[in-house]
Design a protein around this motif. Sequence first.
Motif, PDB file in Angstrom:
ATOM      1  N   UNK A  61      18.921 -35.413  29.990  1.00 22.83           N
ATOM      2  CA  UNK A  61      19.615 -34.196  30.418  1.00 22.83           C
ATOM      3  C   UNK A  61      20.464 -33.615  29.305  1.00 22.83           C
ATOM      4  N   UNK A  62      20.966 -34.450  28.430  1.00 20.58           N
ATOM      5  CA  UNK A  62      21.790 -33.963  27.326  1.00 20.58           C
ATOM      6  C   UNK A  62      20.969 -33.555  26.108  1.00 20.58           C
ATOM      7  N   UNK A  63      19.762 -34.063  25.972  1.00 24.75           N
ATOM      8  CA  UNK A  63      18.959 -33.806  24.781  1.00 24.75           C
ATOM      9  C   UNK A  63      18.086 -32.561  24.870  1.00 24.75           C
ATOM     10  N   UNK A  64      17.715 -32.150  26.047  1.00 27.46           N
ATOM     11  CA  UNK A  64      16.738 -31.066  26.204  1.00 27.46           C
ATOM     12  C   UNK A  64      17.386 -29.699  25.958  1.00 27.46           C
ATOM     13  N   UNK A  65      16.596 -28.772  25.448  1.00 25.85           N
ATOM     14  CA  UNK A  65      17.107 -27.421  25.242  1.00 25.85           C
ATOM     15  C   UNK A  65      17.154 -26.683  26.583  1.00 25.85           C
ATOM     16  N   UNK A  66      18.038 -25.722  26.714  1.00 27.61           N
ATOM     17  CA  UNK A  66      18.234 -25.035  28.006  1.00 27.61           C
ATOM     18  C   UNK A  66      16.976 -24.382  28.583  1.00 27.61           C
ATOM     19  N   UNK A  67      16.084 -23.919  27.761  1.00 30.11           N
ATOM     20  CA  UNK A  67      14.886 -23.269  28.295  1.00 30.11           C
ATOM     21  C   UNK A  67      13.909 -24.258  28.932  1.00 30.11           C
TER      22      UNK A  67
END
Length: 140
Positions: A61-67
């Motif tokens: 959840x912290x590593x993924x980009x917002x898109x």
Amino acid sequence: MSSAAHERPRTLWEEGHRPGREVVALVVALLLTATVLDLVLSEGLGLFFDLAFVTVCVGAALAVRPSDFFPIGVLPPLAMALVVVLLGFSDRASIARNDDGIVQAVVAGLSRHGIALALGYAACLGLLALRRSFVERHPR
């Protein structure tokens, strides 16, 4: 003054910039590694896997980009199910009784790790919601 001088430092909520595909592949690899380690260290899938599962969910959840929030938002239950199904076929005794059928073993495995699934999924969704809220309020 340049705009770089006024730019604020990135926060934890903005740090994630990995594509969803990479994060999904990493999550699956880490969970399979944790599964193998747990089975080497003990007789069945246990606390080590549960702790690794929750940690990996938070990290994703912290590593993924917002898109790419959606694939990560649906990943925890699918990843847990993948591990349990694979063990149901390959090492049924690690998640259920050895004489259980495949469906019963999968259900038993999911229920035995239900708390880790709930905690990991809640943490993942909560962090994604916080990150989305922050990104919407503080566009770059």
